[in-house]
Write a protein that holds these residues in place. Sequence first.
Motif, mmCIF file in Angstrom:
data_model
loop_
_atom_site.group_PDB
_atom_site.id
_atom_site.type_symbol
_atom_site.label_atom_id
_atom_site.label_comp_id
_atom_site.label_asym_id
_atom_site.label_seq_id
_atom_site.Cartn_x
_atom_site.Cartn_y
_atom_site.Cartn_z
ATOM 1 N N PRO A 157 0.790 -1.212 0.034
ATOM 2 C CA PRO A 157 0.066 -0.142 0.130
ATOM 3 C C PRO A 157 0.915 1.341 -0.086
ATOM 4 C CG PRO A 157 -0.640 -1.378 1.875
ATOM 5 C CD PRO A 157 0.676 -2.108 1.266
ATOM 6 N N LEU A 181 -5.984 25.463 -4.794
ATOM 7 C CA LEU A 181 -5.202 24.181 -4.662
ATOM 8 C C LEU A 181 -4.222 23.846 -5.441
ATOM 9 C CD1 LEU A 181 -8.648 22.579 -4.400
ATOM 10 C CD2 LEU A 181 -6.989 22.586 -2.443
ATOM 11 N N GLN A 191 -6.430 2.397 -8.305
ATOM 12 C CA GLN A 191 -6.487 1.254 -7.587
ATOM 13 C C GLN A 191 -6.526 0.232 -8.496
ATOM 14 O OE1 GLN A 191 -10.420 1.179 -5.551
ATOM 15 N NE2 GLN A 191 -10.075 -0.881 -4.775
ATOM 16 N N SER A 193 -7.273 -3.921 -7.162
ATOM 17 C CA SER A 193 -7.632 -4.577 -5.868
ATOM 18 C C SER A 193 -7.518 -3.940 -4.483
ATOM 19 C CB SER A 193 -7.349 -6.100 -6.147
ATOM 20 O OG SER A 193 -6.138 -6.142 -6.032
ATOM 21 N N ASN A 194 -6.829 -4.648 -3.795
ATOM 22 C CA ASN A 194 -6.652 -4.098 -2.500
ATOM 23 C C ASN A 194 -5.843 -2.648 -2.287
ATOM 24 O OD1 ASN A 194 -8.277 -6.162 -1.331
ATOM 25 N ND2 ASN A 194 -6.431 -7.164 -0.186
ATOM 26 N N ARG A 207 3.535 14.946 3.423
ATOM 27 C CA ARG A 207 2.042 14.968 3.121
ATOM 28 C C ARG A 207 1.510 16.461 2.731
ATOM 29 N NH1 ARG A 207 2.361 11.543 7.907
ATOM 30 N NH2 ARG A 207 1.790 9.409 7.836
ATOM 31 N N TYR A 212 -4.900 17.469 -3.346
ATOM 32 C CA TYR A 212 -6.270 17.464 -2.965
ATOM 33 C C TYR A 212 -6.955 16.501 -3.662
ATOM 34 C CZ TYR A 212 -10.749 19.152 -1.456
ATOM 35 O OH TYR A 212 -11.866 19.111 -0.844
ATOM 36 N N PHE A 213 -7.657 15.571 -2.866
ATOM 37 C CA PHE A 213 -8.249 14.553 -3.340
ATOM 38 C C PHE A 213 -9.885 14.953 -3.157
ATOM 39 C CE2 PHE A 213 -4.872 12.470 -1.422
ATOM 40 C CZ PHE A 213 -3.826 11.928 -2.299
ATOM 41 N N PHE A 215 -12.758 13.030 -4.082
ATOM 42 C CA PHE A 215 -13.269 11.804 -4.394
ATOM 43 C C PHE A 215 -14.938 11.585 -4.347
ATOM 44 C CE2 PHE A 215 -9.136 9.892 -3.395
ATOM 45 C CZ PHE A 215 -8.587 10.239 -4.445
ATOM 46 N N VAL A 258 3.489 16.451 17.326
ATOM 47 C CA VAL A 258 2.674 15.386 16.687
ATOM 48 C C VAL A 258 2.088 16.011 15.362
ATOM 49 C CG1 VAL A 258 0.774 14.009 16.725
ATOM 50 C CG2 VAL A 258 2.082 14.275 18.720
ATOM 51 N N ALA A 259 1.341 17.167 15.663
ATOM 52 C CA ALA A 259 0.867 17.762 14.388
ATOM 53 C C ALA A 259 1.961 18.227 13.504
ATOM 54 C CB ALA A 259 0.347 19.273 14.785
ATOM 55 N N TYR A 262 2.327 15.285 11.136
ATOM 56 C CA TYR A 262 1.137 14.874 10.248
ATOM 57 C C TYR A 262 1.084 16.191 9.188
ATOM 58 C CZ TYR A 262 -0.266 10.626 12.258
ATOM 59 O OH TYR A 262 -0.516 9.476 12.535
ATOM 60 N N LEU A 264 0.170 18.828 9.864
ATOM 61 C CA LEU A 264 -1.266 19.299 10.190
ATOM 62 C C LEU A 264 -1.330 20.976 10.132
ATOM 63 C CD1 LEU A 264 -3.956 18.148 11.239
ATOM 64 C CD2 LEU A 264 -3.431 18.997 13.686
ATOM 65 N N TYR A 267 -1.513 22.050 6.628
ATOM 66 C CA TYR A 267 -2.792 21.914 5.921
ATOM 67 C C TYR A 267 -3.835 22.928 6.561
ATOM 68 C CZ TYR A 267 -1.632 17.185 4.244
ATOM 69 O OH TYR A 267 -1.304 16.143 3.680
ATOM 70 N N TYR A 268 -3.599 23.274 7.934
ATOM 71 C CA TYR A 268 -4.547 24.135 8.352
ATOM 72 C C TYR A 268 -4.362 25.550 7.685
ATOM 73 C CZ TYR A 268 -7.395 21.765 11.765
ATOM 74 O OH TYR A 268 -8.300 20.840 12.351
ATOM 75 N N ALA B 73 1.542 8.891 18.492
ATOM 76 C CA ALA B 73 0.160 9.638 18.213
ATOM 77 C C ALA B 73 -0.660 9.085 17.075
ATOM 78 C CB ALA B 73 0.453 11.034 18.270
ATOM 79 N N THR B 128 -12.904 -4.447 0.323
ATOM 80 C CA THR B 128 -12.038 -5.663 0.255
ATOM 81 C C THR B 128 -12.074 -6.252 1.580
ATOM 82 O OG1 THR B 128 -10.133 -4.366 1.056
ATOM 83 C CG2 THR B 128 -10.302 -4.142 -1.291
ATOM 84 N N VAL B 138 -4.005 12.359 7.527
ATOM 85 C CA VAL B 138 -4.353 13.745 7.630
ATOM 86 C C VAL B 138 -4.251 14.321 6.291
ATOM 87 C CG1 VAL B 138 -4.240 15.902 8.924
ATOM 88 C CG2 VAL B 138 -3.785 13.766 10.032
ATOM 89 N N LEU B 140 -5.590 17.736 3.598
ATOM 90 C CA LEU B 140 -6.157 19.182 3.498
ATOM 91 C C LEU B 140 -7.353 19.111 3.740
ATOM 92 C CD1 LEU B 140 -5.595 22.158 2.827
ATOM 93 C CD2 LEU B 140 -5.699 21.409 0.449
ATOM 94 N N ALA B 143 -8.784 18.905 7.010
ATOM 95 C CA ALA B 143 -8.502 20.118 7.820
ATOM 96 C C ALA B 143 -9.434 21.221 7.569
ATOM 97 C CB ALA B 143 -7.131 20.864 7.501
ATOM 98 N N ILE B 147 -12.400 22.663 9.989
ATOM 99 C CA ILE B 147 -12.461 23.995 10.278
ATOM 100 C C ILE B 147 -13.970 24.633 9.922
ATOM 101 C CG2 ILE B 147 -11.743 26.433 9.205
ATOM 102 C CD1 ILE B 147 -8.983 24.870 8.812
ATOM 103 N N PRO B 222 -4.556 19.565 17.861
ATOM 104 C CA PRO B 222 -4.200 17.977 17.874
ATOM 105 C C PRO B 222 -4.238 17.270 19.260
ATOM 106 C CG PRO B 222 -2.317 19.557 17.373
ATOM 107 C CD PRO B 222 -3.485 20.321 17.644
ATOM 108 N N PHE B 226 -5.895 13.746 18.337
ATOM 109 C CA PHE B 226 -5.003 12.376 18.205
ATOM 110 C C PHE B 226 -5.159 11.826 19.567
ATOM 111 C CE2 PHE B 226 -3.139 15.099 14.633
ATOM 112 C CZ PHE B 226 -2.619 14.223 13.904
#
Lengths: 481, 228
Positions: A157, A181, A191, A193-194, A207, A212-213, A215, A258-259, A262, A264, A267-268, B73, B128, B138, B140, B143, B147, B222, B226
């Motif tokens: 994956p 964006l 994709q 299968s899995n 990341r 921007y997805f 979907f 931690v943020a 990620y 984070l 993103y914010y 986390a 699956t 995480v 965009l 977020a 928000i 967070p 988290f």
Amino acid sequence: MLSLSQIPGRLCDGFSRREFLRVGGAAMLGISLPQVLSLQAKANTAVDPSKPLNGWGKANSVILLFLQGGPSHLDIWDPKPDAPSNIRGEFNPIPTNVDGIQLSETMPRLAQQMDKACLIRSVSYTPAGLFNHTAAMYQMVTGETPDKVAPSGQLDPPSPADHPNAAAHIANFRPPDEPMLAAVQLPRPMQESNIIGKGGNAGFLGRAYDPYFLFQDPNQDINLDDLTLRPEVPPVRLKRRKSLLETINAGMPEIDKVADSYALNEYYEKAYNLILSQRARNAFDLSQESDEMRDKYGRHTFGQSALLARRLVEAGTRFVQVNWPSVANGDPNTTAWDTHATNFGPLKNLHCPKLDSAVSSLLEDLHQRGMLDETLVLAIGEFGRSPRMGISTSGNSNAPDGRDHWPYCYTGLIAGAGVKGGQVYGKSDATGSTPLENPVHPRDILATVYHTLGIDPHTIVLNHLEQPRELVKGEPIAGIF
Amino acid sequence: MGRGIIEPVDDIRTSNPPTNPELLDALTKDFVESGFNLKHIMRTIAHSRTYQQSIKTNKWNKADKINFSHAVARRLTAEQLLDAIGVATGSRPRFEAVPKNFRAVQLPDSKVKDDGFLKLFGRPERETSCECERTTEVSLAHAMNLINGPTVADALIDPEGRIAKLVKTGSDDRTVVEELYLATLSRLPQENEYAVAIEHLANAESKEEGTQDLLWALINSPAFLFNR
């Protein structure tokens, strides 16, 4: 060091592999890296007039119509009417608005726009992984062969160690000029299968550079709630909330770390800008298009996705990847390109009309808006399909009129951003099995993408282990400009 | 703890060995001896020093990702996050065709519809059989949803929700701040946190708006998003 001033004009940061080596040499001469970089910054402004630009920096945006599943090149772009019946299939060639170029009868509307596009009929490579889809898709969108292929041919994956896809590098080196964006992927992930979304993200780049997805199905109503400012929270209140949140977070530094891991906070930051500007919201709002325009692109997921791609590019998005909305599952009644089971009926009645309306409308529409000169359009899958019907090339079983995976020779469509329209580049043999002239590796296609955006394909980035990596080990296809 | 002694947890084969075979054997033995008592093994794990470690790292264990030398986390899963927002705001999410006050973690399968929050935050579509279908990334889009999306925003202004009740009872600022910290982070605020929050409440257009802003900020921090 004089050689640095001869580097063709660059629009971006970063330095190429050749420059990287020169930096190493320069260090021995007592010139430090910052000095080299400042020399380079001066070089940035100077375009060498003796070098033809060949599409360099012509594109502001790229639209990749990624035909995942592997469409049959013989039945769409590269008809072989003189081949034996077990190869040429059931379709006849038709003329196009360019003398000497024929398409399959499955693409009547594209035939009328052929003057705007170039067909590369010699795309050719040998993917890792027994040419399963994921390994081939990974190759197409990242330019790299995957590190690890299971004996089944399947990949792991998505992982943060993956090579970034083109969208991520572009978001990094050519972020949008507007609060918009940088890269969008729709309407569903890649994709097999899995394995979902392999090669679809920023990998080791982090990341924050993920596209921007979106979907969702643009042929239905897209949910834009997240992007629409709410009446009770006007911009000034949102800004107050933002600063309160930042104060609260600053009081918990361990957790804020931690943020960071990620991304984070990045993103914010982007999210606030997007919500406050409302630019992305308007771009996603297909109801602002006329019914006529929407009908033209086709009232199906792929058609409306292509129209949405045009709107996003108009609003400043650099890279839009439209993934074909159905994936391989062996059911001949879905519009998946993976036509092992039965090829011709579904192509004629289900798949090709959608591809035809979307691609032809996109080319015509971009042209009419004067956007084609600065938008690179690509329509290509991860491979073509076996010229001979009913044989197995991938280990899958195939019906007598089914076609199996064929990466050795197939066709991609490329248009805009200085690419000469109405031409065929490269040539396949009498059965469409192997390139006769100018073979093109998928890496070269990615290199061409970077090139048209004014990003040197040999630019070095550091991976998660701080190892230098080129954006792509390929060369722009000079002959198409 | 975010990672199996064998990882992925459902990929058991010779070429994918456990990171700590002795630990796995000991837990196996204990589990068997307890008569396959799930509560017992969960209690054993939850009471262990290893499970209770902090996310703080030092220079020796900073790079470790496989030996459980510190907590890692993880973003709350889709259902956990939706339920946590429901508890924090006092406004339970509503799902089609299940009894009122059903929690997201109780939903029988992914066909039960919500407002799109669960799908966005990575609830598996069950296309699956692989646990890997669940994502706790995480992005965009997440977020933007937190928000400005309807899930949090509607819950904040729910007339039956926590804030409406707090405002109605006329609680003083300190009590409001205390309750919101307990409802989101399960701890009392520190003195400087009281100060920041009370100042915000004092400067807000109205007490209601100020309280909504504070709860919004806590949900978006967070520390709330988290598991740590």
